[in-house]
Design a protein around this motif. Structure first.
Motif, PDB file in Angstrom:
ATOM      1  N   LYS A 136       0.815  -1.224   0.000  1.00  0.00           N
ATOM      2  CA  LYS A 136       0.000   0.000   0.000  1.00  0.00           C
ATOM      3  C   LYS A 136       0.841   1.263   0.000  1.00  0.00           C
ATOM      4  O   LYS A 136       0.433   2.293  -0.519  1.00  0.00           O
ATOM      5  CB  LYS A 136      -0.963  -0.004   1.185  1.00  0.00           C
ATOM      6  N   ASP A 139      -5.017  -5.731  -0.149  1.00  0.00           N
ATOM      7  CA  ASP A 139      -5.331  -5.231   1.186  1.00  0.00           C
ATOM      8  C   ASP A 139      -6.796  -5.625   1.439  1.00  0.00           C
ATOM      9  O   ASP A 139      -7.660  -5.413   0.574  1.00  0.00           O
ATOM     10  CB  ASP A 139      -5.166  -3.696   1.191  1.00  0.00           C
ATOM     11  N   SER A 140      -7.085  -6.226   2.603  1.00  0.00           N
ATOM     12  CA  SER A 140      -8.392  -6.878   2.771  1.00  0.00           C
ATOM     13  C   SER A 140      -9.560  -5.919   2.565  1.00  0.00           C
ATOM     14  O   SER A 140     -10.576  -6.298   1.973  1.00  0.00           O
ATOM     15  CB  SER A 140      -8.478  -7.533   4.154  1.00  0.00           C
ATOM     16  N   GLU A 141      -9.410  -4.661   3.012  1.00  0.00           N
ATOM     17  CA  GLU A 141     -10.503  -3.685   2.870  1.00  0.00           C
ATOM     18  C   GLU A 141     -10.739  -3.356   1.386  1.00  0.00           C
ATOM     19  O   GLU A 141     -11.879  -3.290   0.931  1.00  0.00           O
ATOM     20  CB  GLU A 141     -10.172  -2.388   3.609  1.00  0.00           C
ATOM     21  N   GLU A 168      -4.679   3.495   4.259  1.00  0.00           N
ATOM     22  CA  GLU A 168      -5.704   2.813   3.456  1.00  0.00           C
ATOM     23  C   GLU A 168      -6.737   3.787   2.891  1.00  0.00           C
ATOM     24  O   GLU A 168      -7.306   3.546   1.826  1.00  0.00           O
ATOM     25  CB  GLU A 168      -6.383   1.720   4.294  1.00  0.00           C
ATOM     26  N   ASN A 171      -2.341   2.851   9.764  1.00  0.00           N
ATOM     27  CA  ASN A 171      -2.676   1.912   8.696  1.00  0.00           C
ATOM     28  C   ASN A 171      -3.979   2.310   8.016  1.00  0.00           C
ATOM     29  O   ASN A 171      -4.090   2.282   6.789  1.00  0.00           O
ATOM     30  CB  ASN A 171      -2.777   0.489   9.260  1.00  0.00           C
ATOM     31  N   LYS A 172      -4.982   2.695   8.818  1.00  0.00           N
ATOM     32  CA  LYS A 172      -6.275   3.064   8.213  1.00  0.00           C
ATOM     33  C   LYS A 172      -6.148   4.378   7.457  1.00  0.00           C
ATOM     34  O   LYS A 172      -6.821   4.588   6.445  1.00  0.00           O
ATOM     35  CB  LYS A 172      -7.351   3.128   9.294  1.00  0.00           C
TER      36      LYS A 172
HETATM   37 MG    MG Z   1      -5.905  -3.585   5.408  1.00  0.00          MG
END
Ligand code: MG
Ligand code: NAD
Length: 386
Positions: free
Chosen positions: A123, A148-150, A219, A215-216
């Motif tokens: 990311k 990235d899971s999201e 993201e 991290n968020k």
């Molecule tokens: Mg993630």
């Protein structure tokens, strides 16, 4: 038909999960290149186990060690940052970009410029140089598959729909190990406490980013590039169980969500098999056992990384690259015990406040902003430490 694949960052958490999946169906995949930064034994073992054509070690000084570890295997050996970029240009069908940090930027960009499918875990490259990367995707016709899971969840929720019909994207966040900590409690946490994520098993850097919630923030910037519906239409929602991986709300107020066990092999498998699906060894979702799903608003005061990332995204230009690079330096300093947990966001904020430069036009400009931010952050680390 076998598909030719390369894995950048093959010894890491995402890299080994990818190898685990392809190892379950050797006939489907032919491994071209595997890369690592410094773990020669792990890289050599993976290259032998998967009969790779090439193995690349990022640290140039380790060339001879890797050569020796692979002697008699017939596997080609390369070393150094330039070799990583050269190998990213090899003819493959699918590339996993799973190097951590800005170190992954140039190889990832090279793979995108080739025009094949690139599964993106790295990311930080999109945060620093998202504009240039998305341009490369358009120019080459590459398929960028978010890992990235999201973002993988959003990609799945968007299947068959038009982005112009999307009203809102909600990125879910576990809240990390310090979700309920006060600032005073956070001031005293150790690296060992911070890397212990409640739901996911991940590399050290992203685990610290999850604890600070930077991290968020990263993201959010990643989502802004991948799904350009406007920053103000991308929200963050704390969801401690990490079962809903993100949500997409359409203009008719219908909301789609993607759910699954917190196991990165699920989004990786989605990107590996896309547009088909493949079986995985992951735990199926058992909602009766989980029992309930909780949600809360994110707290930007206790977790300033969220605010800093949104501000950097709004400012654009070299700000996201500056945010990311300062964060990388600060996280490394925290992990090595040189600064406290709360210093991470303070350092990022100070570096961002001191940044003013015209918008970088190319990759050299991005790397310059990145380098300056690293120097500025390192100076603050020394001051804080003293
Ligand atoms: Mg993630
Ligand atoms: P990790 O630390 O476990 O592995 C990183 C990999 O990159 C290793 O193979 C390492 O050898 C390589 N590497 C590190 N520095 C390098 C350098 N300077 N040059 C070349 N190679 C280098 O990291 P990870 O947790 O697997 O994360 C990889 C990327 O995926 C990160 O960008 C992370 O944010 C993202 N990601 C990870 C997860 C997860 O569950 N681990 C989830 C979502 C996104």
């Amino acid at each position: 038909m076998t598909r030719r694949i390369s894995i950048f960052g093959a010894t890491g958490s995402v890299g080994t999960s990818t190898l685990d999946l392809i190892g379950r169906d050797d006939d489907a995949w032919s491994v071209v290149a595997l890369t690592a930064h410094s773990d020669v034994p792990a890289l050599a073992a993976a290259a032998r186990a998967h009969s790779a054509e090439v193995a690349v070690i990022g640290q140039e000084a380790l060339y001879a060690d890797l050569k020796e570890a692979l002697s008699g295997s017939g596997i080609e050996v390369e070393a150094g940052a330039e070799a990583l970029v050269d190998v990213a240009r090899l003819d493959v069908d699918w590339t996993m970009a799973a190097i951590v940090g800005t170190a992954g930027l140039e190889p990832t960009l090279a793979a995108l410029e080739r025009g094949n499918s690139v599964a993106l875990a790295n990311k930080e490259s999109l945060v620093s140089a998202g504009g240039l990367m998305m341009e490369a995707v358009r120019a080459s016709g590459a398929t960028l598959l978010p890992v990235d899971s999201e973002h993988n969840a959003i990609f799945q929720c968007l299947a068959g729909s038009r982005l112009e019909d999307v009203r809102r994207i909600t990125l879910t966040a576990s809240g990390g190990p310090f979700r309920e900590f006060t600032r005073d409690q956070m001031a005293a946490v150790t690296p060992a406490q911070a890397v212990k994520h409640p739901n996911w098993s991940m590399g050290a850097k992203i685990s610290i980013d999850s604890a600070t919630m930077m991290n968020k923030g990263l993201e959010l910037i990643e989502a802004d590039h991948l799904f350009p519906i406007g920053l103000d239409n991308i929200d963050i929602l704390v969801h401690p169980q990490s079962v809903i991986h993100s949500l997409v709300e359409y203009r008719d107020h219908s909301t789609l969500a993607q759910l699954g066990s917190p196991d990165m092999r699920i989004p990786i498998a989605h990107a590996l098999a896309w547009p088909k699906r493949m079986a995985t060894p992951c735990q199926p979702l058992d909602l009766v056992t989980i029992g309930r799903l909780d949600f809360e608003a994110p707290d930007q005061v206790r977790f300033p990384g969220l605010r800093l990332a949104r501000e950097a995204a709004r400012a654009g230009g070299g700000h996201p690259a500056t945010l990311n690079a300062a964060n990388e330096v600060a996280v490394a300093a925290f992990l090595s015990g040189r600064i406290g947990f709360l210093d991470i966001a303070t350092i990022v904020e100070e570096v961002l406040a001191g940044y003013s430069a015209p918008k970088p036009r190319d990759i050299a400009g991005i790397l310059e902003a990145d380098g300056q931010a690293r120097e500025a952050a390192s100076r603050i680390v020394e001051r804080v430490q003293a």
